[in-house]
Write an enzyme that holds these catalytic residues in place. Structure first.
Site, PDB file in Angstrom:
ATOM      1  CD  GLU A  87      43.665  17.751  51.676  1.00  0.00           C
ATOM      2  OE1 GLU A  87      43.245  16.701  51.158  1.00  0.00           O
ATOM      3  OE2 GLU A  87      43.094  18.845  51.554  1.00  0.00           O
ATOM      4  CG  HIS A 156      36.928  26.821  55.883  1.00  0.00           C
ATOM      5  ND1 HIS A 156      35.792  26.070  55.729  1.00  0.00           N
ATOM      6  CD2 HIS A 156      37.608  26.711  54.719  1.00  0.00           C
ATOM      7  CE1 HIS A 156      35.767  25.546  54.509  1.00  0.00           C
ATOM      8  NE2 HIS A 156      36.859  25.912  53.884  1.00  0.00           N
TER       9      HIS A 156
END
Lengths: 355, 379
Positions: A87, A156
Site C-alpha cells: 500500500e 473487509h
C-alpha cells in the site's frame, strides 16, 4: 431524457442505465481516453481487472459490460498497473507521479487496508499544497471499497472515512448512486486536490441508475443533494445507509409524515449549509451512518447542525451509527452491527413524536 | 548483483579537470558548508526559531549526487540535503527565507527550519517521517517511465506466453529518462517504506538514485541497531539492483559513482543504491547534544572532512589552485552576507492566517475553513 449540459445550454443528452460499479469503470475508462496523464494502479487491477472488477470492462450501449476487452488490454500494462502488494508503494508512488505531472487513480483493494499507507495520505498528499504555499498540487484519487453487509468480516467491512475527514487537506467523497459515482469520480480525477473516493461495496451490483453519457459530466465536490424533499423531518445519510433511509421514508410517508433526505455526497469538506437549512425547515434531524459513532460522521453532522439550527429544532438531533467495536463476521452479529431499517424508523418516530 | 566497493582508479579525482573540480564540485561543497555553519551560528544567536538540522560533514555525499540533477529530476530529501540543493542551484536567499520563516520562503513559512523544499527546482519538502520521501521518488520515476512510454520510446517485452512483462522494457536508443533522487539515512532503511520503494523500483527498473547516507547515528541509535548487515549497499541485492559503497567524504568518489548510476538509470538500466559513508558533526538537530557518541569519534571524522579531502586529492592529482579556492570563497561569502542582510532587513513576515488559504487548491474549501475560523474569533 432532457437535461442541462454543464455550460447551461439546453440540449438532449443520452444516458445509460448502469450499475454503481459500472459507472466507476466507465468513468475511469473515459477519463483515460481523454487525458493520457490519467492512469490506474493497485493490487490485482490489471490483468485480473480488480477483485471487484472495477478496472475490468467498459459498458456497451445496453449498459452491460463488454466482456471482449479489459481496461488492461485497452490501455496497456503501464497505464493499468498491477502494483506490488504494498500500500505504501501504491499511494506513495501515486503521489510521486502526481508531483511529476500525472493524475493517478490508486486503488486500495479494501478500505480496511488503507491504514498501511496513512503516512503518505495524511502527511504527504494532504500537505503538498500547504507546504508549498499553494504552488504545487497533488492530484491523486484514491479509490477504495468500504462498508459492511457482504459477510466480509473484521478487515473487509470497515468504514474508515472519518480518519481522512479529520486529517485536514483531503477531499473525501462517498457516492450513493451510479450517477453520483460517475460525476464525483470524474470531479476527483480532475481536481487538483488529493481525493479519497470511497465506494460502498454493498452497492456495487445491488443498484443501477441512469448516468449521463457525457464525457464531461461532473458533480461539484463539496456539494450535497436533497434526494427527497419533505417538511417534517430531515434524514442525513450516504452509501448503503442512504438507501435504507429512502425505504424508511416511504413507510413514514405512507403514515403521513413528510421526510426530507439529504445526501452529503462529499463528506469533507462538508456542505453544512444544506444540512442546516433543511434542519431549520423541518425542525427534526436524524443522522445515519454505519461508520463508528465516536468522533465520526454522525457526531460531526449533529454538532454542526445543532450549532446552525438550534433555535429551529423541535427535538434533539438523533444519531444512528456503527458501534465503536471492530466489525463482526457471523451473519447475525453483522446484521446487529449495521443500523437497520427498524432502528432508523423508530428513531424517526421518536423525533416526530416530540414536539 | 553483488554489492561492491568502488575500485579506486589511479587518480583519486577520477580524471576531473581543474575547472570542473572548482566550478561544479568545490563551489557547492564550500557554499553548503559556509551557509550551514552560518545558520548554526544564527540559530544559536536566536535569530530564527524552531530548531536547525545541520548537514555539516555530509556535504560531499550531497554535492556529488546533486550536481547530476537536471531540469525535471525530482529531489526527495531528508533533513540534511542542503548540499544537494545547493548543487541543484538553490540560492542562499531561498534557503535563508525558509529557515527564517519569512513570506518569501518556498513553503510560505509553513514548515519548520530544514524541512526545505522548492517547487521551482522540483525539490519536495520532507515530512518528519523518514523514508516516506523514498517512496515518492519511485512514483516520480514511474512518471518518467510513462513520459517516455507516451513518446513511444518504451518497448514492452512480454514473455513468450504474452502474460508477464514487469520491468522487462527497453528504452529506444538515444532516449533519456529523467531521474528521481532519494536521500535517506541509515535509520530510514529500517522502515517498511524503504523496502516498498526499492522493491517497486527494482521490479520496474525505475530511474531512481537511492542515496543512502550512512552517518552511523540515526538520532541516538547506532547503525548496528538499525541494520543487520555490514553494508547498507548489501541490501540492494534483494531488490535486483546494484549496490555500491563509497567514501562519502570524498566528493570525487561520490560524483563518479553517482555518474555511473545516473547514466544507467537515464538509459533505462534501472535504479542503484549508493551507500555513502559519512558523518554529521552536530547532533540530530540543535537541541541534541549528541552525548551518545565519543569526542574521539567526531575528531576522527573531522580529520577526513570533505573540504580537507578535496584539497588533498586535488593536490595529489595536480588540480588544486589556491587562487581558485580563494576566489570561490569570496564569491560565496558575498552571496551569504547579501542574503542575510536581505532576510533580516527586507524580507517580510507571512500573514498569520495565510496557511488557511493554501490548505486546498480549490479556494471554496479554504473559504469554508476560514469562515469557521473567523467565527471562532468573533463569537
Amino acid at each position: 431524457m432532457m437535461q442541462f449540459a454543464r455550460d447551461g445550454r439546453r440540449e438532449k443528452m443520452s444516458s445509460k442505465n448502469i450499475s454503481y460499479i459500472q459507472a466507476i469503470t466507465d468513468t475511469m475508462w473515459s477519463e483515460m481516453e481523454i487525458d493520457e496523464t490519467v492512469f490506474v494502479l493497485g493490487q490485482d487491477c490489471g490483468r485480473y481487472g480488480g477483485v471487484f472488477k472495477a478496472t475490468a470492462w467498459r459498458s456497451e450501449k445496453d449498459g452491460k459490460p463488454d466482456l471482449s476487452k479489459k481496461m488492461y488490454d485497452e490501455f496497456g500494462p503501464l497505464r493499468v498497473l498491477d502494483a506490488p502488494l504494498a500500500e505504501n508503494a501504491i499511494i506513495g508512488g501515486a503521489i510521486g507521479a502526481a508531483l511529476s505531472g500525472y493524475r493517478p487513480i490508486a486503488e486500495i483493494q479494501f478500505m480496511d487496508f488503507i491504514d498501511c499507507a496513512m503516512g503518505h495520505i495524511v502527511n504527504q498528499a494532504g500537505t503538498i499544497s500547504f507546504k508549498t504555499n499553494g504552488s504545487w498540487c497533488c492530484p491523486i484519487t484514491i479509490r477504495t471499497p468500504y462498508g459492511g453487509g457482504i459477510g466480509g468480516g473484521m478487515t473487509h467491512s470497515q468504514s474508515n472515512e472519518a480518519w481522512f475527514c479529520h486529517a485536514g487537506g483531503l477531499v473525501v467523497t462517498a457516492p450513493s448512486t451510479p450517477r453520483d459515482a460517475a460525476g464525483l469520480l470524474r470531479s476527483c480525477i480532475r481536481a487538483d486536490d488529493p481525493c479519497v473516493y470511497i465506494e460502498h461495496k454493498g452497492l456495487y451490483r445491488a443498484i443501477t441508475g441512469d448516468v449521463p453519457d457525457d464525457p464531461n459530466f461532473t458533480i461539484e465536490l463539496g456539494k450535497g443533494k436533497v434526494v427527497r424533499e419533505g417538511s417534517d423531518i430531515t434524514l442525513i445519510s450516504y452509501g448503503a445507509m442512504l438507501h435504507k433511509c429512502l425505504s424508511v421514508a416511504e413507510k413514514l410517508e405512507s403514515e403521513g409524515a413528510s421526510v426530507e433526505i439529504i445526501d452529503p455526497r462529499t463528506l469533507w469538506p462538508m456542505d453544512e449549509d444544506l444540512m442546516i437549512n433543511s434542519a431549520c425547515k423541518t425542525g427534526r434531524c436524524v443522522v445515519v451512518a454505519e461508520s463508528h459513532a465516536a468522533y465520526g460522521f454522525t457526531s460531526e453532522v449533529a454538532a454542526r447542525v445543532q450549532e446552525g439550527a438550534f433555535w429551529n429544532l423541535l427535538t434533539p438531533i438523533r444519531t444512528i451509527a456503527g458501534p465503536d467495536t471492530p466489525f463482526p463476521f457471523e451473519p447475525g452479529m453483522e446484521a446487529a452491527y449495521l443500523p437497520s431499517d427498524d432502528e432508523i424508523y423508530n428513531s424517526c418516530k421518536r423525533a416526530l413524536g416530540d414536539g | 548483483m553483488n554489492s561492491k566497493k568502488i575500485n579506486q582508479k589511479q587518480k583519486k579525482s577520477f580524471g576531473v579537470d581543474q575547472q570542473t573540480a572548482f566550478e561544479v564540485l568545490y563551489h557547492p561543497l564550500l557554499k553548503a558548508r559556509l551557509l550551514d555553519e552560518r545558520m548554526v551560528k544564527l540559530f544559536n544567536q536566536g535569530r530564527f526559531g524552531g530548531t536547525y538540522f545541520s548537514g555539516c560533514g555530509q556535504e560531499a555525499t550531497n554535492v556529488g549526487a546533486g550536481v547530476h540533477m537536471v531540469e525535471g529530476d525530482i529531489l526527495a530529501p531528508s533533513h540534511r540535503q542542503l548540499g544537494a540543493m545547493v548543487a541543484r542551484g538553490i540560492t542562499a536567499k531561498r534557503v535563508l527565507a525558509q529557515v527564517y520563516s519569512t513570506a518569501e520562503s518556498p513553503d510560505g513559512a509553513q514548515q519548520h527550519p530544514c524541512h526545505f523544499g522548492d517547487p521551482e527546482l522540483d525539490i519536495v519538502s520532507p515530512t518528519g517521517h523518514v523514508a516516506i520521501q523514498v517512496v515518492l521518488a519511485a512514483g516520480s520515476a514511474y512518471a518518467y517511465l510513462l513520459d517516455a512510454y507516451r513518446k513511444g520510446d518504451v518497448k514492452i517485452n512480454w514473455d513468450k506466453d504474452g502474460i508477464v512483462w514487469a520491468g522487462n522494457w527497453t528504452l529506444k536508443k538515444g532516449s533519456k529518462l529523467n531521474c528521481a533522487f532519494a536521500f535517506f539515512g541509515d535509520g530510514a532503511t529500517a522502515k517498511g517504506d524503504f523496502h516498498e520503494s526499492v522493491n517497486f523500483a527494482g521490479i520496474h527498473k525505475l530511474p531512481v538514485i537511492y542515496m543512502a547516507e550512512n552517518n552511523i547515528w540515526a538520532e541516538s541509535v547506532h547503525v548496528t541497531e538499525n541494520v543487520p548487515v555490514e553494508r547498507l549497499s548489501d541490501r540492494a541485492a534483494a531488490y535486483g539492483m546494484p549496490g555500491v559503497t563509497v567514501d562519502g567524504q570524498n566528493v570525487f568518489e561520490v560524483y563518479h559513482a553517482v555518474q555511473e548510476a545516473v547514466e544507467r538509470a537515464r538509459s533505462g538500466g534501472g535504479p542503484t543504491l549508493v551507500e555513502c559513508l559519512t558523518y554529521r558533526y552536530h547532533g540530530h538537530s540543535m537541541i541534541d547534544p549528541a552525548d551518545y557518541r565519543t569526542d574521539e569519534e567526531v575528531e576522527k571524522w573531522k580529520k577526513r572532512d570533505p573540504l580537507i579531502v578535496f584539497e588533498q586529492v586535488a593536490k595529489e592529482d595536480g588540480i588544486w589552485s589556491d587562487k581558485l579556492a580563494k576566489e570561490t570563497e569570496d564569491r560565496i561569502n558575498n552571496e551569504i552576507e547579501e542574503a542575510i542582510d536581505w532576510v533580516e532587513d527586507e524580507s517580510t513576515k507571512p500573514k498569520p492566517d495565510q496557511f488557511i488559504d493554501v490548505t486546498f487548491r480549490d479556494p471554496k474549501f479554504n473559504d469554508a475553513i476560514r469562515k469557521r475560523w473567523e467565527k471562532r474569533k468573533n463569537v
